[in-house]
Design a protein around this motif. Structure first.
Motif, mmCIF file in Angstrom:
data_model
loop_
_atom_site.group_PDB
_atom_site.id
_atom_site.type_symbol
_atom_site.label_atom_id
_atom_site.label_comp_id
_atom_site.label_asym_id
_atom_site.label_seq_id
_atom_site.Cartn_x
_atom_site.Cartn_y
_atom_site.Cartn_z
ATOM 1 N N PRO A 175 53.003 38.402 42.038
ATOM 2 C CA PRO A 175 53.094 39.051 40.727
ATOM 3 C C PRO A 175 52.130 38.422 39.739
ATOM 4 O O PRO A 175 51.547 37.372 40.002
ATOM 5 C CB PRO A 175 54.542 38.768 40.311
ATOM 6 N N ARG A 177 51.024 36.329 36.510
ATOM 7 C CA ARG A 177 51.537 35.059 36.001
ATOM 8 C C ARG A 177 52.425 35.255 34.759
ATOM 9 O O ARG A 177 53.362 34.506 34.520
ATOM 10 C CB ARG A 177 50.317 34.205 35.643
ATOM 11 N N VAL A 212 44.222 33.781 46.757
ATOM 12 C CA VAL A 212 44.309 35.151 47.285
ATOM 13 C C VAL A 212 43.232 35.346 48.354
ATOM 14 O O VAL A 212 43.490 35.941 49.414
ATOM 15 C CB VAL A 212 44.183 36.181 46.141
ATOM 16 N N GLY A 228 45.938 46.634 39.241
ATOM 17 C CA GLY A 228 45.429 45.777 38.177
ATOM 18 C C GLY A 228 44.135 46.352 37.636
ATOM 19 O O GLY A 228 43.876 47.547 37.767
ATOM 20 N N LEU A 236 38.182 42.014 44.621
ATOM 21 C CA LEU A 236 39.053 41.967 45.793
ATOM 22 C C LEU A 236 38.520 42.846 46.926
ATOM 23 O O LEU A 236 38.663 42.504 48.103
ATOM 24 C CB LEU A 236 40.474 42.381 45.412
ATOM 25 N N GLU A 250 45.036 50.519 42.868
ATOM 26 C CA GLU A 250 45.469 51.258 41.664
ATOM 27 C C GLU A 250 44.869 50.502 40.484
ATOM 28 O O GLU A 250 45.360 49.418 40.136
ATOM 29 C CB GLU A 250 47.006 51.269 41.567
ATOM 30 N N LEU A 251 43.815 51.052 39.890
ATOM 31 C CA LEU A 251 43.014 50.273 38.944
ATOM 32 C C LEU A 251 43.123 50.824 37.517
ATOM 33 O O LEU A 251 44.019 51.587 37.208
ATOM 34 C CB LEU A 251 41.567 50.213 39.438
HETATM 35 P P1 NAD Z 1 44.502 41.986 36.201
HETATM 36 O O1 NAD Z 1 43.522 42.687 37.059
HETATM 37 O O2 NAD Z 1 44.022 40.938 35.288
HETATM 38 O O3 NAD Z 1 45.614 41.295 37.105
HETATM 39 C C1 NAD Z 1 46.343 42.024 38.079
HETATM 40 C C2 NAD Z 1 46.832 41.058 39.138
HETATM 41 O O4 NAD Z 1 45.709 40.475 39.794
HETATM 42 C C3 NAD Z 1 47.658 39.888 38.589
HETATM 43 O O5 NAD Z 1 48.668 39.580 39.527
HETATM 44 C C4 NAD Z 1 46.635 38.770 38.529
HETATM 45 O O6 NAD Z 1 47.224 37.486 38.621
HETATM 46 C C5 NAD Z 1 45.822 39.069 39.770
HETATM 47 N N1 NAD Z 1 44.465 38.512 39.732
HETATM 48 C C6 NAD Z 1 43.718 38.197 38.647
HETATM 49 N N2 NAD Z 1 42.526 37.702 39.047
HETATM 50 C C7 NAD Z 1 42.529 37.722 40.401
HETATM 51 C C8 NAD Z 1 41.583 37.365 41.402
HETATM 52 N N3 NAD Z 1 40.381 36.872 41.086
HETATM 53 N N4 NAD Z 1 41.919 37.530 42.685
HETATM 54 C C9 NAD Z 1 43.109 38.028 43.016
HETATM 55 N N5 NAD Z 1 44.059 38.390 42.133
HETATM 56 C C10 NAD Z 1 43.765 38.246 40.829
HETATM 57 O O7 NAD Z 1 45.311 43.137 35.428
HETATM 58 P P2 NAD Z 1 46.468 42.968 34.352
HETATM 59 O O8 NAD Z 1 45.844 42.526 33.071
HETATM 60 O O9 NAD Z 1 47.610 42.181 34.914
HETATM 61 O O10 NAD Z 1 46.981 44.475 34.246
HETATM 62 C C11 NAD Z 1 46.362 45.414 33.452
HETATM 63 C C12 NAD Z 1 45.427 46.294 34.267
HETATM 64 O O11 NAD Z 1 46.134 46.894 35.330
HETATM 65 C C13 NAD Z 1 44.873 47.439 33.441
HETATM 66 O O12 NAD Z 1 43.508 47.603 33.716
HETATM 67 C C14 NAD Z 1 45.658 48.639 33.946
HETATM 68 O O13 NAD Z 1 45.025 49.875 33.786
HETATM 69 C C15 NAD Z 1 45.854 48.295 35.376
HETATM 70 N N6 NAD Z 1 46.995 49.040 35.921
HETATM 71 C C16 NAD Z 1 46.731 50.073 36.781
HETATM 72 C C17 NAD Z 1 47.791 50.810 37.281
HETATM 73 C C18 NAD Z 1 47.561 51.954 38.229
HETATM 74 O O14 NAD Z 1 48.524 52.375 38.852
HETATM 75 N N7 NAD Z 1 46.355 52.464 38.367
HETATM 76 C C19 NAD Z 1 49.104 50.494 36.915
HETATM 77 C C20 NAD Z 1 49.314 49.437 36.042
HETATM 78 C C21 NAD Z 1 48.241 48.706 35.554
#
Ligand code: NAD
Length: 475
Positions: A175, A177, A212, A228, A236, A250-251
């Motif tokens: 999940p 952090r 990861v 994310g 990734l 899902e971005l």
């Molecule tokens: P994020 O990409 O910063 O983080 C998502 C996850 O990835 C977290 O668990 C984080 O710890 C992990 N992560 C971060 N850096 C990483 C790395 N280098 N290697 C592996 N894992 C890593 O996103 P966020 O700020 O947590 O969430 C917001 C984003 O998520 C927004 O862009 C939003 O649009 C997107 N989102 C998309 C959907 C969808 O279904 N398309 C749904 C919800 C959120």
């Protein structure tokens, strides 16, 4: 309320190998809720190996048994829905109604995939030459790494956990952090529902990226399911390429919301409020760019800003508040910077535009005179800010709506025939016509372009965790 703040590996709650922890913060007041265990590289590898060991038995478990465990998880979450919601309010900051809505949506994935577990499709046909039987079966893809964001800490996890479990995969959940407690609570629910040791594991490594990458490089890991940002998703995908791990993504989004001439403004305002303000605007589906036809622009702005100004802002623990906190002060400041940038570029603040003195709150805000292509229009705002662009020509509005690297969701309000015509022209994995929400466990969720790869939910969601196998038998 019991909070679980350890890692879960091979059916055991445990501190990380080097006994270090990070703070989980309540963004409404900045208080530390608890300290969560940090997973070391060795912990991450132990989680992968537990998932690898438990895979053969779980894959061979009868679909009906897997199905009933999922259904039990749904029943537990239904009985405990308020606890489920309260954990989200505390660590994420969202309002009570948003937390209850998410809890309701999240648990539905366990019920939906309990039903899908016993309906995994296969095929049997004769080859055109008549020489063999073509048998196509689907088997679980294997050990799956599930990575989730903080904005929907429950639903983004259950949308992966439920189909993976239904398919017969074993998994490691990582999940965000900011919000590990919702995930650890759900892991406890799955344990109580009867998921065997090793099938689901939970790790929270720091730093994230290198750990990861190590998990993805492990030969047992055959699936990555990530939700994310597009930036992290791209990285990734590169890492997954090294060991050709199957990736579902899902971005990010940058959803347009178009109000056409002739739109029913009651529907447009009501739907627009849901599309914008659901989850306080911290949603990948959040309407980010409002394109409003000049014939209805002023009336729409008047009614929409009145609704925004009437919202009560404050902690989700007070159930009367409509809008909660952003997840952190830095997320709040990002939103504030986008607004000041827009104002410097000529936009007008009709309502809102202020940060709270305490806690990570930002006032419901509406800006007019926003330019297509400006920073606030091209960036995922992820907060309660409505940025309005006025248009005169529908074709130009469609062109502008499509003028983005994203393609997750779009909203159209208008007379039905014209709105449907526009819906077909939008480059978007999902389109809402005259409504503000599309999410449904029974519908395929996902994006085009750089908003993602694959679909979650629906009958497609389980296929992401299954691999086809063709067996040829002589006829
Ligand atoms: P994020 O990409 O910063 O983080 C998502 C996850 O990835 C977290 O668990 C984080 O710890 C992990 N992560 C971060 N850096 C990483 C790395 N280098 N290697 C592996 N894992 C890593 O996103 P966020 O700020 O947590 O969430 C917001 C984003 O998520 C927004 O862009 C939003 O649009 C997107 N989102 C998309 C959907 C969808 O279904 N398309 C749904 C919800 C959120």
């Amino acid at each position: 309320m019991q909070l679980f703040s350890d890692l879960y590996i091979d059916g055991q709650w445990q501190a990380g190998g080097d006994n270090t922890r990070f703070d989980v913060i309540n963004p409404a007041d900045g208080s530390v809720i608890t300290e969560f265990a940090i997973a070391t590289e060795a912990d991450c590898m132990a989680a992968v190996e537990a998932a690898e060991r438990s895979f053969p038995a779980w894959a061979a478990t009868a679909p009906r048994v897997r199905s009933e465990i999922l259904r039990t998880a749904y029943d537990i979450l239904t009985a405990e829905v308020e606890t489920f919601a309260e954990i989200m309010v505390r660590e994420n900051g969202k309002s009570w109604s948003d937390a209850m809505a998410e809890a309701g949506y999240a648990k539905e994935f366990f019920r939906w995939f309990a039903e899908e577990a016993v309906r995994i499709p296969g095929e049997y046909r004769l080859s055109p030459a008549g020489d063999k039987h073509i048998i196509v079966t689907r088997q679980p893809i294997g050990v799956s790494l599930l990575i989730t964001p903080w904005n929907f800490p429950a639903a983004m996890a259950t949308r992966k956990l439920a189909p993976a479990l239904a398919a017969g995969c074993t998994m490691i959940l990582k999940p965000a952090r900011e919000t590990p407690l919702t995930s650890s609570y759900m892991i406890d629910v799955l344990e109580r529902a009867g998921v065997p040791a090793g099938v689901v594991n939970l790790v929270t490594p720091v730093p994230t990226g290198p750990n990861v990458a190590k998990m993805l490089a492990h030969p047992a890991v055959t699936k990555l399911s990530f939700t994310g940002s597009t930036e992290v998703g791209r990285e990734l995908l590169k890492t997954a390429a090294d060991t050709v791990v199957s990736a579902s993504m899902e971005l990010g989004g940058n959803a347009p919301l178009i109000v056409l001439p002739g739109a029913n403004l009651d529907l447009a305002v009501e739907g627009g409020m849901l599309a914008k303000m659901r989850n306080g605007g911290s949603a990948c589906t959040s309407a980010n760019r409002f394109y409003i036809h000049s014939s209805v622009h002023d009336e729409f702005v008047k009614r929409f800003s009145a609704k925004l100004s009437a919202m009560k802002v404050g902690s989700g623990l007070d159930h009367d508040n409509d809008l909660g906190a952003l997840v952190s002060l830095s997320e709040r400041d990002k939103v504030a910077d986008l607004v000041s940038g827009a104002v410097a570029a000529g936009a007008t603040v009709v309502t809102g535009g202020t940060s709270s003195e305490q806690g990570a709150f930002y006032a419901p805000t509406l800006l007019t005179g926003v330019k297509h292509g400006s920073a606030i229009n091209a960036t995922e705002i992820f907060g309660p800010v409505t940025a309005v662009v006025k248009f005169d020509d529908v074709d130009e509005a469609v062109r502008q709506a499509n003028d983005t690297i994203y393609g997750l969701i779009a909203y159209v309000f208008g007379e039905e025939r014209e709105a449907m015509n526009v819906a077909h022209r939008l480059q978007s994995g999902m389109v809402a016509v005259n409504r503000g929400v599309v999410s449904d466990p029974a519908a395929p969720f996902g994006g085009m372009k750089q908003s993602g790869l694959g679909r979650e939910g629906s009958t497609e969601g389980i296929l992401e965790f299954l691999e086809e196998k063709y067996i040829a038998v002589s006829a």
